[in-house]
Design a protein around this motif. Sequence first.
Motif, PDB file in Angstrom:
ATOM      1  N   PRO A 104       0.813  -1.217   0.000  1.00 24.86           N
ATOM      2  CA  PRO A 104       0.000   0.000   0.000  1.00 24.86           C
ATOM      3  C   PRO A 104       0.848   1.270   0.000  1.00 24.86           C
ATOM      4  O   PRO A 104       0.384   2.337  -0.381  1.00 24.86           O
ATOM      5  CB  PRO A 104      -0.830  -0.118   1.280  1.00 24.86           C
ATOM      6  N   THR A 105       2.122   1.140   0.461  1.00 20.14           N
ATOM      7  CA  THR A 105       3.081   2.252   0.415  1.00 20.14           C
ATOM      8  C   THR A 105       4.421   1.703  -0.069  1.00 20.14           C
ATOM      9  O   THR A 105       4.609   0.481  -0.121  1.00 20.14           O
ATOM     10  CB  THR A 105       3.287   2.904   1.805  1.00 20.14           C
ATOM     11  N   GLU A 106       5.362   2.585  -0.345  1.00 22.60           N
ATOM     12  CA  GLU A 106       6.688   2.181  -0.804  1.00 22.60           C
ATOM     13  C   GLU A 106       7.514   1.521   0.298  1.00 22.60           C
ATOM     14  O   GLU A 106       8.595   1.010   0.051  1.00 22.60           O
ATOM     15  CB  GLU A 106       7.477   3.391  -1.346  1.00 22.60           C
ATOM     16  N   HIS A 107       6.984   1.529   1.535  1.00 25.98           N
ATOM     17  CA  HIS A 107       7.748   1.041   2.678  1.00 25.98           C
ATOM     18  C   HIS A 107       7.126  -0.180   3.345  1.00 25.98           C
ATOM     19  O   HIS A 107       7.614  -0.614   4.386  1.00 25.98           O
ATOM     20  CB  HIS A 107       7.892   2.163   3.712  1.00 25.98           C
ATOM     21  N   ARG A 108       6.064  -0.732   2.760  1.00 23.71           N
ATOM     22  CA  ARG A 108       5.380  -1.869   3.387  1.00 23.71           C
ATOM     23  C   ARG A 108       4.935  -2.873   2.323  1.00 23.71           C
ATOM     24  O   ARG A 108       4.097  -2.564   1.487  1.00 23.71           O
ATOM     25  CB  ARG A 108       4.165  -1.376   4.166  1.00 23.71           C
ATOM     26  N   ALA A 109       5.496  -4.070   2.377  1.00 25.87           N
ATOM     27  CA  ALA A 109       5.173  -5.123   1.408  1.00 25.87           C
ATOM     28  C   ALA A 109       4.001  -5.966   1.914  1.00 25.87           C
ATOM     29  O   ALA A 109       3.981  -6.373   3.074  1.00 25.87           O
ATOM     30  CB  ALA A 109       6.384  -6.006   1.181  1.00 25.87           C
ATOM     31  N   THR A 110       3.054  -6.224   1.012  1.00 28.87           N
ATOM     32  CA  THR A 110       1.907  -7.073   1.353  1.00 28.87           C
ATOM     33  C   THR A 110       1.643  -8.135   0.286  1.00 28.87           C
ATOM     34  O   THR A 110       0.872  -9.057   0.522  1.00 28.87           O
ATOM     35  CB  THR A 110       0.627  -6.240   1.540  1.00 28.87           C
ATOM     36  N   ALA A 111       2.268  -7.994  -0.873  1.00 30.91           N
ATOM     37  CA  ALA A 111       2.003  -8.913  -1.986  1.00 30.91           C
ATOM     38  C   ALA A 111       3.168  -8.876  -2.966  1.00 30.91           C
ATOM     39  O   ALA A 111       4.059  -8.032  -2.861  1.00 30.91           O
ATOM     40  CB  ALA A 111       0.709  -8.515  -2.701  1.00 30.91           C
ATOM     41  N   VAL A 112       3.132  -9.803  -3.902  1.00 28.22           N
ATOM     42  CA  VAL A 112       4.099  -9.812  -4.997  1.00 28.22           C
ATOM     43  C   VAL A 112       3.351 -10.012  -6.310  1.00 28.22           C
ATOM     44  O   VAL A 112       2.267 -10.586  -6.334  1.00 28.22           O
ATOM     45  CB  VAL A 112       5.169 -10.921  -4.837  1.00 28.22           C
ATOM     46  N   ALA A 113       3.957  -9.535  -7.380  1.00 32.99           N
ATOM     47  CA  ALA A 113       3.455  -9.822  -8.716  1.00 32.99           C
ATOM     48  C   ALA A 113       4.287 -10.983  -9.243  1.00 32.99           C
ATOM     49  O   ALA A 113       5.518 -10.921  -9.254  1.00 32.99           O
ATOM     50  CB  ALA A 113       3.602  -8.611  -9.624  1.00 32.99           C
ATOM     51  N   VAL A 114       3.621 -12.068  -9.629  1.00 36.94           N
ATOM     52  CA  VAL A 114       4.304 -13.252 -10.135  1.00 36.94           C
ATOM     53  C   VAL A 114       4.053 -13.360 -11.637  1.00 36.94           C
ATOM     54  O   VAL A 114       2.902 -13.361 -12.086  1.00 36.94           O
ATOM     55  CB  VAL A 114       3.813 -14.534  -9.418  1.00 36.94           C
ATOM     56  N   ASP A 115       5.147 -13.417 -12.383  1.00 31.53           N
ATOM     57  CA  ASP A 115       5.096 -13.623 -13.829  1.00 31.53           C
ATOM     58  C   ASP A 115       5.058 -15.133 -14.046  1.00 31.53           C
ATOM     59  O   ASP A 115       6.056 -15.822 -13.815  1.00 31.53           O
ATOM     60  CB  ASP A 115       6.335 -13.000 -14.468  1.00 31.53           C
ATOM     61  N   LEU A 116       3.903 -15.645 -14.432  1.00 29.55           N
ATOM     62  CA  LEU A 116       3.746 -17.091 -14.607  1.00 29.55           C
ATOM     63  C   LEU A 116       4.528 -17.594 -15.810  1.00 29.55           C
ATOM     64  O   LEU A 116       4.649 -16.906 -16.825  1.00 29.55           O
ATOM     65  CB  LEU A 116       2.271 -17.443 -14.762  1.00 29.55           C
ATOM     66  N   VAL A 117       5.049 -18.804 -15.680  1.00 35.98           N
ATOM     67  CA  VAL A 117       5.794 -19.454 -16.756  1.00 35.98           C
ATOM     68  C   VAL A 117       4.839 -19.738 -17.913  1.00 35.98           C
ATOM     69  O   VAL A 117       3.711 -20.203 -17.700  1.00 35.98           O
ATOM     70  CB  VAL A 117       6.415 -20.774 -16.255  1.00 35.98           C
ATOM     71  N   ASP A 118       5.272 -19.448 -19.136  1.00 40.18           N
ATOM     72  CA  ASP A 118       4.473 -19.784 -20.317  1.00 40.18           C
ATOM     73  C   ASP A 118       4.193 -21.279 -20.335  1.00 40.18           C
ATOM     74  O   ASP A 118       5.091 -22.087 -20.089  1.00 40.18           O
ATOM     75  CB  ASP A 118       5.194 -19.380 -21.600  1.00 40.18           C
TER      76      ASP A 118
END
Length: 122
Positions: free
Chosen positions: A65-79
């Motif tokens: 939600p901010t540049e200083h707090r991680a809550t999730a990741v974006a995963v690039d799925l394998v083709d």
Amino acid sequence: MRFLILAATLFMGASTVAHAKTRLVDVDDEVVVHPFNLTVDAIEEMDVHDKGGNKIGEIEEVLGPTEHRATAVAVDLVDGSGLRDDDEDIIVPLDALVLKDDGTLFLNANAEAIKKYEVFSD
């Protein structure tokens, strides 16, 4: 008349759902992601595996939600993974990921749950 009220109610409900999503931003590279005790920079580009040990993707971005707090990741799925469309990145909450002692990152979710994850577009 009932149809108009029902239609208006459905429309209002749909707009509420659309606004319920939290806006996520890229987290700064130096931030420590506490579930893993690693920095964002160390986590980005890590491989993500399914419960069977098969590589299903790679972490593209760490989000929060901010540049200083991680809550999730974006995963690039394998083709060809068959989990989603090949060109889709998905948003995965941190609590769905498990970092094993050997440094392997696992997604603790079945295929049905993965199909429900929100699409990430940068």
